[in-house]
Design an enzyme around this catalytic site. Structure first.
Site, PDB file in Angstrom:
ATOM      1  N   VAL A 278       0.781  -1.156  -0.184  1.00 47.28           N
ATOM      2  CA  VAL A 278      -0.533  -0.028  -0.322  1.00 47.28           C
ATOM      3  C   VAL A 278       0.964   0.899  -0.119  1.00 47.28           C
ATOM      4  O   VAL A 278       0.645   2.793  -0.609  1.00 47.28           O
ATOM      5  CB  VAL A 278      -0.856  -0.172   1.162  1.00 47.28           C
ATOM      6  CG1 VAL A 278      -1.378   1.408   0.904  1.00 47.28           C
ATOM      7  CG2 VAL A 278      -1.816  -1.069   0.980  1.00 47.28           C
ATOM      8  N   ALA A 279       1.999   1.368   0.857  1.00 50.38           N
ATOM      9  CA  ALA A 279       2.965   2.158   0.721  1.00 50.38           C
ATOM     10  C   ALA A 279       3.428   2.385  -0.288  1.00 50.38           C
ATOM     11  O   ALA A 279       3.282   3.312  -0.855  1.00 50.38           O
ATOM     12  CB  ALA A 279       4.094   2.467   1.702  1.00 50.38           C
ATOM     13  N   ILE A 281       2.249   1.594  -3.753  1.00 47.73           N
ATOM     14  CA  ILE A 281       2.166   2.140  -4.866  1.00 47.73           C
ATOM     15  C   ILE A 281       1.145   3.046  -4.657  1.00 47.73           C
ATOM     16  O   ILE A 281       0.626   3.961  -3.576  1.00 47.73           O
ATOM     17  CB  ILE A 281       0.380   0.977  -5.017  1.00 47.73           C
ATOM     18  CG1 ILE A 281       0.756  -0.373  -5.029  1.00 47.73           C
ATOM     19  CG2 ILE A 281      -0.106   1.252  -6.101  1.00 47.73           C
ATOM     20  CD1 ILE A 281      -0.205  -1.330  -4.891  1.00 47.73           C
ATOM     21  N   GLU A 283      -1.171   5.061  -5.991  1.00 44.34           N
ATOM     22  CA  GLU A 283      -2.902   4.975  -5.867  1.00 44.34           C
ATOM     23  C   GLU A 283      -3.352   5.847  -6.482  1.00 44.34           C
ATOM     24  O   GLU A 283      -3.885   5.814  -8.002  1.00 44.34           O
ATOM     25  CB  GLU A 283      -3.386   4.788  -4.827  1.00 44.34           C
ATOM     26  CG  GLU A 283      -3.860   3.270  -4.305  1.00 44.34           C
ATOM     27  CD  GLU A 283      -2.990   4.081  -3.036  1.00 44.34           C
ATOM     28  OE1 GLU A 283      -2.095   2.806  -2.136  1.00 44.34           O
ATOM     29  OE2 GLU A 283      -1.535   4.896  -3.315  1.00 44.34           O
ATOM     30  N   ASP A 325       1.031  19.932 -44.254  1.00 49.33           N
ATOM     31  CA  ASP A 325       0.228  20.762 -45.449  1.00 49.33           C
ATOM     32  C   ASP A 325       1.569  21.692 -46.217  1.00 49.33           C
ATOM     33  O   ASP A 325       0.946  22.549 -44.497  1.00 49.33           O
ATOM     34  CB  ASP A 325      -0.771  20.269 -45.878  1.00 49.33           C
ATOM     35  CG  ASP A 325      -1.611  20.637 -46.831  1.00 49.33           C
ATOM     36  OD1 ASP A 325      -1.344  20.079 -47.938  1.00 49.33           O
ATOM     37  OD2 ASP A 325      -2.342  21.190 -46.651  1.00 49.33           O
TER      38      ASP A 325
END
Length: 861
Positions: A278-279, A281, A283, A325
């Site tokens: 959890v630390a 990732i 989020e 172009d």
């Protein structure tokens, strides 16, 4: 009495001379064999399938894992937040994909709803989808052509093929056969193409191709099979996500193994490893990138660049080749008189002398032998004739007043076979015929020449001088018109011969470059970007414009479509870097050119406005459509739309893209260095068998709340002009190099060090609850302060402490939220004493001071 000029020409055949057309039975058999005259497409993915595909992205998978972990830990609210972010991103991705699939629908909209054809000996109107090969089309001004057809008869027939060739000047059509082999689309004057528009005249044509076999059908096929490219950021984030996932998994397994070996309970060891995941990732990473890009698109919209595909913003910063172009992008898309030749001398457009009778006569006759009108802010007529009217206005001649005073009493319209037109006017007490057209056609009809000394017999020397002047203008890419006149007898009512003319002068014009284009091209080159011109116009015109604006240095850098045709894909890839100008190209050539550059490892931007540009726009890394003159097909196939059709806007967009990429990279660096600090603290506690330093609630508070706002604020860092002095990033370069990884690691270690000190202090002074709260508060505050470090590679004291107010707002909001948590014991925080709070604030400031000092001492501004 009016004089009507009638050239010698074959009489228009009656329908019976061509034939009665197809019978109902023949039509039925052809439709059974060839199908209907309509564009086809492959089966599309449903919106639901596209939505499901959005969850296959590796970073999204990581976020889903984080949501599951949070739910497993009992943090249902956190799981809901994470899943909401994932669902929002999936919805945005699905909407963008569905919008991008509209190209073929817009292409179908170009089809004419009906057509006039010969059937069973009669002219009938039928739905265009029922047209078959062999049908005789009856063509009139204002018609859309519904199929490719060979011209059988042409009576002043002009067809606008800009949607196919990109060139706005209508093409003169003729029944004279033109071999199709190695002839550019714009030069096939014996053909009418589906999707084009009849601007003048009438004619008949036999249908040779319908549906997917037409030139526009070939474009539809190219559009179907052109592959949209993933942006460099998408590719790098995907690679980074995979590496991050593998790294986190390995670290978590190691920590889990160490805890089990040390005798900690299996469940507790597992929960510890999960808290580490959890630390680690980030989020909010995906949503932060999306938000930063969205803010960037708003800024770019104010600068006339509308982004249709969000991640394309970042690709702009990687561009190393811009294929542009010519007409309307590099040029003004407006024919303008550049030079004159009269009385044996050349004059620039602003060098004619007011009061000079010869100069005034040239201007007056140019707007009399002319059908264009520019009144009430509108310009109506052929672009070359509008240019003549505009130059007349520059010298005080009003076309309407001149035409009223010098009434037209007869005319012979322009014809592609004759290559000139004549009008007869009452000028004073005389009746004068004015003739305007191609120099080589008018020269044999000249007998006299107007000079400052009066009218005299024209000499061979003077004729040669006229030819040389005309060639000189043409070599400079100018379109040249010769102007001559003669008096005619008022009593003469039969056909007037268009010879015995008095030469008055030459008028040379072109569609000039935009004023800002040369500077924009120079800025591109300084930034390491190669500007390339791709046009359907003639080579000599393309060379002239490209030379003026700095794209071309030598004529050998230009190549025509017919020469590309004989090159294999491998040969084109090998030689592609030799060329800066590609003239007289077809849609197939354009997509081959873009692919050849891409196979060289470059990031390619392609600009265009016509249907013919759509496949190449889709194939390019960044497709840029013209908002003012562009077709809906081109816009739908593009990543970006220019509301001002200006090349310099692309250069501004590149600068914005580069700055935005740097900002996104800095925001990710901020997230990773902060998360690295948390990981190091958890690993430290694990190795020394200390209590868990953070609760999952603490880590989610940091990742989803106090980290998100600073990361977004970093993404909004004001753009730096320095980015356009750098070379484009390598397409295969990773998101972070070794130097970046080392910097993230060192910054993470600094944050971890002060957090560990706070944690150990809390353990010794108050116990595990105080320790986790102090560690959480120190980590949170240190990361908030670290947001200022990540704004730039340079010190904030050099770039301006208050130059990014968003960073200060994010910092203050984060500090307020943290103090609310500490004051009211939210997120399982323990009550801290004053001494512990002072310790937290003092320790959190240390990494900021060290990093800023290092930037001031070791980095040059």
């Amino acid at each position: 009495m009016s004089v009507v000029l009638e050239p010698v020409r074959p009489k228009m055949d009656e329908p019976e001379a061509i034939g009665p057309g197809l019978s109902d039975e023949e039509v039925r058999l052809k439709q059974e064999e060839d199908g209907f005259n309509e564009l086809q497409e492959e089966k599309r993915k449903s919106a639901g399938a596209v939505f499901v595909d959005q969850f296959k992205d590796f970073l999204v998978i990581i976020l889903n894992i984080a949501a599951v972990i949070s739910a497993f830990l009992g943090e249902v609210e956190s799981s809901i937040v994470i899943l909401s972010v994932v669902l929002l991103n999936a919805a945005l991705g699905t909407i963008q994909h569905v919008k991008a699939e509209k190209s073929l629908n817009s292409l179908k909209a170009l089809a004419a709803p009906s057509a006039n054809v010969m059937r069973n000996g009669k002219v009938v109107q039928i739905p265009s989808r029922e047209v078959v090969t062999g049908d005789i089309l009856i063509i009139n001004a204002g018609d859309y052509i519904c199929a490719d057809a060979r011209i059988l008869e042409s009576h002043s027939l002009l067809i606008n093929e800009s949607s196919l060739t990109g060139e706005s000047v209508p093409v003169e059509k003729s029944a004279d056969f033109v071999p199709a082999d190695h002839v550019a689309l714009g030069d096939r004057k014996d053909m009418a193409f589906s999707g084009s528009f009849v601007t003048n005249g009438r004619g008949k044509a036999v249908v040779t191709a319908i549906g997917m076999d037409t030139e526009i059908g070939k474009i539809a096929d190219l559009l179907e099979h052109a592959k949209e490219k993933s942006t460099p950021l998408q590719e790098r984030l995907d690679q980074f996500g995979k590496a991050l996932a593998i790294g986190i998994t390995v670290i978590c397994l190691i920590v889990f193994g160490l805890d089990v070996i040390r005798g900690r309970e299996l469940t507790e060891s597992f929960m510890f490893a999960v808290s580490l995941a959890v630390a680690a990732i980030p989020e909010a990473l995906s949503s932060i990138v999306t938000i930063v890009l969205a803010f960037g698109t708003q800024k770019m919209a104010k600068e006339n660049a509308i982004i249709r595909k969000l991640h394309a913003v970042e690709s702009l910063g990687n561009i190393s080749v811009i294929c542009s172009d010519k007409t309307g992008t590099l040029t003004q898309n407006k024919m303008t008189v550049q030079q004159f030749y009269t009385d044996g001398k050349m004059f620039c457009h602003d060098q004619l002398q007011p009061g000079n009778k010869q100069h005034e006569k040239l201007l007056r006759m140019a707007i009399l032998c002319n059908d264009a009108v520019t009144a009430g802010g509108q310009e109506i007529g052929d672009p070359t004739e509008i240019a003549l009217v505009n130059i007349g206005k520059q010298y005080g001649f009003d076309e309407l007043a001149e035409r009223e005073q010098n009434q037209r009493i007869g005319e012979m319209p322009f014809d592609s076979r004759r290559k000139f037109m004549s009008t007869v006017h009452r000028i004073g007490h005389k009746q004068v015929m004015i003739t305007k057209g191609a120099t080589d056609v008018l020269i044999p009809r000249l007998s006299r020449i107007e000079t400052a000394g009066g009218v005299q017999e024209i000499s061979l020397h003077q004729i040669e001088a006229i030819r040389q002047a005309s060639h000189s203008f043409a070599d400079g890419g100018l379109r040249v018109l010769a102007l001559a006149y003669k008096e005619v007898l008022p009593q003469k009512t039969d056909a007037v011969r268009e010879d015995g003319l008095t030469f008055l002068g030459l008028i040379a014009m072109m569609d000039p470059p935009r004023e800002e284009t040369e500077q924009a091209v120079a800025e591109c080159i300084r930034a390491g970007i190669k500007p390339v011109m791709i046009t359907g116009d003639h080579k000599i015109t393309a060379i002239a414009i490209a030379g003026q604006i700095g794209i071309l240095n030598d004529h050998s850098e230009a190549i025509e479509g017919k020469d590309i045709e004989i090159l294999s894909d491998d040969e084109l890839k090998e030689r592609i870097e030799q060329f800066s100008v590609f003239a007289r190209v077809s849609p197939e050539h354009k997509i081959r050119i873009v692919r050849a550059w891409q196979e060289k490892g470059t990031v390619v931007a392609m600009t265009g406005d016509g249907v013919n540009d759509a496949p190449a726009l889709k194939q390019a890394d960044i497709g840029v459509a013209m908002g003012m003159t562009g077709t809906e097909v081109a816009k739908d196939a593009s990543s970006m739309v220019l509301t001002d059709d200006d090349f310099s806007t692309i250069v501004k967009a590149v600068s914005n893209g580069r700055s935005m990429y740097n900002n996104i990279k800095n925001a990710i660096q901020f997230l990773l260095s902060g998360n690295a600090g948390a990981i190091f603290v958890v690993i430290y506690a694990s190795l020394l068998a200390l209590p868990v330093p953070f609760l999952p609630a603490h880590l989610l508070f940091i990742n989803l709340l106090t980290d998100s706002l600073p990361a977004i604020a970093i993404g909004l860092e004001p753009h730096s002009k320095k980015v356009m002095k750098e070379k484009p990033r390598d397409k295969d370069e990773g998101l972070f190099g070794k130097r970046d990884v080392m910097q993230i690691t060192l910054e993470g270690l600094l944050i971890a060090a002060v957090t560990i000190i706070a944690f150990r202090y809390g353990l010794s002074a108050g116990g595990p609850a105080d320790a986790t709260t102090m560690a959480f508060a120190t980590l949170c505050l240190a990361r908030l302060l670290h947001g200022f470090n990540c704004r730039s590679e340079d010190s904030i004291f050099r770039i301006g402490i208050f130059s990014n107010i968003a960073c200060w707002a994010a910092f203050l909001i984060g500090v307020i939220l943290l103090n609310l948590v500490l004051t009211f014991g939210l997120f399982e925080a323990a009550a801290l004493g004053k001494e512990q709070l002072y310790m937290v604030y003092g320790l959190a400031l240390i990494p900021f001071v060290i990093i800023q000092t290092g930037k001031l001492v070791f980095r040059k501004s």
